[in-house]
Design an enzyme around this catalytic site. Structure first.
Site, PDB file in Angstrom:
ATOM      1  N   LYS A 211       6.107   5.211  -1.277  1.00  0.00           N
ATOM      2  CA  LYS A 211       7.258   4.702  -2.035  1.00  0.00           C
ATOM      3  C   LYS A 211       8.520   5.170  -1.340  1.00  0.00           C
ATOM      4  CE  LYS A 211       7.935   2.301  -5.866  1.00  0.00           C
ATOM      5  NZ  LYS A 211       7.045   1.299  -6.501  1.00  0.00           N
TER       6      LYS A 211
ATOM      7  N   GLY B  41      14.022  -7.556 -15.828  1.00  0.00           N
ATOM      8  CA  GLY B  41      14.275  -7.776 -14.398  1.00  0.00           C
ATOM      9  C   GLY B  41      13.173  -8.639 -13.822  1.00  0.00           C
ATOM     10  N   ASN B  42      12.846  -8.397 -12.576  1.00  0.00           N
ATOM     11  CA  ASN B  42      11.797  -9.176 -11.924  1.00  0.00           C
ATOM     12  C   ASN B  42      10.523  -9.151 -12.764  1.00  0.00           C
ATOM     13  OD1 ASN B  42       9.208  -9.062 -10.312  1.00  0.00           O
ATOM     14  ND2 ASN B  42      10.542 -10.023  -8.827  1.00  0.00           N
TER      15      ASN B  42
HETATM   16  P1  NAD Z   1      14.510  -4.767 -11.872  1.00  0.00           P
HETATM   17  O1  NAD Z   1      15.578  -3.961 -11.245  1.00  0.00           O
HETATM   18  O2  NAD Z   1      14.337  -6.180 -11.451  1.00  0.00           O
HETATM   19  O3  NAD Z   1      14.671  -4.745 -13.478  1.00  0.00           O
HETATM   20  C1  NAD Z   1      14.724  -3.588 -14.247  1.00  0.00           C
HETATM   21  C2  NAD Z   1      15.044  -4.000 -15.683  1.00  0.00           C
HETATM   22  O4  NAD Z   1      14.958  -2.852 -16.543  1.00  0.00           O
HETATM   23  C3  NAD Z   1      16.447  -4.556 -15.874  1.00  0.00           C
HETATM   24  O5  NAD Z   1      16.386  -5.630 -16.811  1.00  0.00           O
HETATM   25  C4  NAD Z   1      17.214  -3.393 -16.474  1.00  0.00           C
HETATM   26  O6  NAD Z   1      18.316  -3.811 -17.280  1.00  0.00           O
HETATM   27  C5  NAD Z   1      16.140  -2.784 -17.331  1.00  0.00           C
HETATM   28  N1  NAD Z   1      16.369  -1.368 -17.657  1.00  0.00           N
HETATM   29  C6  NAD Z   1      16.811  -0.376 -16.854  1.00  0.00           C
HETATM   30  N2  NAD Z   1      16.898   0.786 -17.551  1.00  0.00           N
HETATM   31  C7  NAD Z   1      16.470   0.495 -18.807  1.00  0.00           C
HETATM   32  C8  NAD Z   1      16.338   1.253 -19.989  1.00  0.00           C
HETATM   33  N3  NAD Z   1      16.653   2.553 -20.016  1.00  0.00           N
HETATM   34  N4  NAD Z   1      15.875   0.616 -21.102  1.00  0.00           N
HETATM   35  C9  NAD Z   1      15.564  -0.696 -21.080  1.00  0.00           C
HETATM   36  N5  NAD Z   1      15.682  -1.457 -19.988  1.00  0.00           N
HETATM   37  C10 NAD Z   1      16.140  -0.874 -18.878  1.00  0.00           C
HETATM   38  O7  NAD Z   1      13.135  -3.929 -11.629  1.00  0.00           O
HETATM   39  P2  NAD Z   1      11.640  -4.479 -11.619  1.00  0.00           P
HETATM   40  O8  NAD Z   1      11.272  -4.788 -10.209  1.00  0.00           O
HETATM   41  O9  NAD Z   1      11.498  -5.495 -12.697  1.00  0.00           O
HETATM   42  O10 NAD Z   1      10.841  -3.158 -11.999  1.00  0.00           O
HETATM   43  C11 NAD Z   1      10.641  -2.742 -13.360  1.00  0.00           C
HETATM   44  C12 NAD Z   1       9.478  -1.761 -13.406  1.00  0.00           C
HETATM   45  O11 NAD Z   1       8.313  -2.387 -12.881  1.00  0.00           O
HETATM   46  C13 NAD Z   1       9.659  -0.479 -12.584  1.00  0.00           C
HETATM   47  O12 NAD Z   1       8.994   0.576 -13.240  1.00  0.00           O
HETATM   48  C14 NAD Z   1       8.948  -0.807 -11.290  1.00  0.00           C
HETATM   49  O13 NAD Z   1       8.538   0.348 -10.574  1.00  0.00           O
HETATM   50  C15 NAD Z   1       7.780  -1.585 -11.828  1.00  0.00           C
HETATM   51  N6  NAD Z   1       7.103  -2.454 -10.858  1.00  0.00           N
HETATM   52  C16 NAD Z   1       7.781  -3.393 -10.157  1.00  0.00           C
HETATM   53  C17 NAD Z   1       7.084  -4.228  -9.297  1.00  0.00           C
HETATM   54  C18 NAD Z   1       7.755  -5.353  -8.577  1.00  0.00           C
HETATM   55  O14 NAD Z   1       7.035  -6.151  -7.974  1.00  0.00           O
HETATM   56  N7  NAD Z   1       9.063  -5.497  -8.623  1.00  0.00           N
HETATM   57  C19 NAD Z   1       5.699  -4.075  -9.126  1.00  0.00           C
HETATM   58  C20 NAD Z   1       5.034  -3.104  -9.864  1.00  0.00           C
HETATM   59  C21 NAD Z   1       5.759  -2.294 -10.737  1.00  0.00           C
END
Ligand code: NAD
Length: 407
Positions: A103, A216-217
């Site tokens: 990571k 988010g994503n």
């Molecule tokens: P992102 O940046 O696209 O979105 C994050 C979202 O979380 C946003 O909507 C933000 O407003 C919200 N957020 C942030 N802090 C918050 C809080 N305290 N309470 C509520 N909402 C909050 O990120 P992402 O890529 O969607 O990742 C989200 C999670 O999924 C992370 O834990 C990441 O490690 C995990 N993840 C992501 C992927 C990927 O492919 N992007 C894969 C596996 C796991």
């Protein structure tokens, strides 16, 4: 605040209590193989220079090249990145893909940077770390606050520095720049496949009430995919707070509103709630899709969901795991539930190396087959060992990692 790496270590000990593994194997798995901290100079638009801390933790390459996303967040530090790298090691093994775990991150609030500053910082991360990256060495991807566009800047910088034209060192790129069909929605789609494989086993209706934290994503795509498959999204949130409508929200409309207004405040027909209230809503499925440490010993007793599907990494602490297990609320662990992202990232890497392009249909078909199989594996193991799904998933991963670790 719970230290995520300590939580990860507790999870490892818990799995090792279910099945015995050689002590030297466990000792080695308690530390990463390599941890790098860099200080990235960034020329700001106003002419000043600032230094940003960046990281890459290469946890284990027992099963293949290191693999894992890059996070940009003001609270990101090396403890968090180390925990996420450890979880990637377990996740790739649970998903059965030929990758190790890593990571990366930068301690930064990207919302405070201009687009030019963000690009230069992203290129700076690559300039500091490119000697330890590569298609057969370490393959980064997006995570919180990193986007397909950022992956393009990084892949371009890597090519500039090394001459490598395969673009297989960074995944999560847009399709027109060598990305895989389906990568954008892969984590949400994978989460849905895992849920669907478990739905009847857990006794949930075919029109489930779903609550999603984070849009988010991962959370945004998951909400759309669950709705498209006939489920009802009763609540959604971002970092500023959430909204609820018992009759169901349309995630596309919610996202569009947020894009225009900057927050969910005032969304028509919905009631505003805090993120704390959202977690405690009665529902069939609660999907934490934001950050770590959301369900803890302090609020586990308030959870009223029938199933927790962890699409974020590390949202449930070990104490909360126990409290939910005691109340018969299954928690589908991150290392299984969100493994769709890294699985399709691995498909992207494979397509880049073989110079192939697979259709979205092909990508999702392969993803579904893999996740159906591995979800059933984890479920059966948990039933046989009379334990929770996280311990079961970890035991399967440890078996697969120890199998490959013969040096
Ligand atoms: P992102 O940046 O696209 O979105 C994050 C979202 O979380 C946003 O909507 C933000 O407003 C919200 N957020 C942030 N802090 C918050 C809080 N305290 N309470 C509520 N909402 C909050 O990120 P992402 O890529 O969607 O990742 C989200 C999670 O999924 C992370 O834990 C990441 O490690 C995990 N993840 C992501 C992927 C990927 O492919 N992007 C894969 C596996 C796991």
């Amino acid at each position: 605040m719970n230290n995520p790496f300590q939580n990860a270590q507790i999870q490892l000990s818990r799995a090792a209590a279910i099945k015995s593994f050689p002590e030297d194997f466990l000792v080695r798995l308690r530390s990463p193989e390599r941890e790098i901290k860099v200080f990235i100079p960034l020329k700001m638009d106003d002419g000043s220079t600032k230094i940003f801390e960046g990281y890459r933790v290469q946890y284990s390459n027992a099963r293949g090249p290191y693999k894992g996303g890059i996070r940009y967040h003001p609270a990101t530090d090396v403890d968090e990145v180390r925990a996420l790298a450890f979880w990637m090691t377990i996740k790739c093994a649970v998903a059965g893909i030929p990758m190790g775990g890593a990571k990366g991150g930068i301690t930064v609030d990207p919302k405070k940077l201009s687009k030019n500053e963000l690009e230069q910082l992203s290129r700076g991360w690559v300039r500091m770390l490119y000697p330890v990256l590569g298609p057969k060495i370490d393959v980064p991807a997006p995570d919180v606050n990193t986007t397909p566009e950022i992956m393009v800047w990084m892949a371009d910088e890597y090519e500039r520095l090394t001459g490598d034209k395969s673009w297989a060192t960074f995944t999560g790129k847009p399709v027109e720049k060598g990305g895989s069909e389906g990568r954008g929605a892969a984590t949400g789609m994978g989460g849905f496949y895992v849920f669907d494989a478990l739905r009847e086993l857990v006794g949930l209706p075919n029109q489930a009430k779903v609550v999603v934290q984070g849009m988010g994503n991962v959370g945004g795509n998951a909400a759309k995919i669950f709705k498209d498959h006939g489920h009802v999204i009763v609540a959604m949130s971002d970092s500023k707070g959430g909204i609820i409508n018992e009759k169901g929200l349309d995630p596309e409309e919610v996202e569009e509103y947020k894009r225009k207004q900057g927050s969910l405040h005032g969304f028509p027909g919905a009631k505003e709630i805090t993120n704390g209230e959202l977690l405690a809503l009665p529902c069939d499925v609660l999907i934490p899709a934001a950050l770590e440490n959301q369900i803890t010993k302090d609020n586990a007793a308030d959870i009223k969901a029938k199933l927790v599907l962890e699409l974020a990494n590390g949202p449930t602490t070990p104490e909360a795991d126990d409290a939910l297990f005691a109340r018969n609320i299954p928690v589908v662990p991150d290392v299984l539930a969100n493994s769709g992202g890294v699985t399709v990232s691995t498909f992207e890497w494979e397509q880049n190396l073989k110079k192939e392009h697979w259709s979205e249909e092909e990508v999702f078909k392969k993803l579904k087959e893999m996740l159906d199989r591995e979800t059933k594996n984890v479920w059966v193991r948990a039933q046989t060992a009379k334990t929770d799904l996280r311990r079961a998933a970890f035991v399967i991963a440890l078996e697969r990692i120890s199998d490959k670790r013969n040096d």
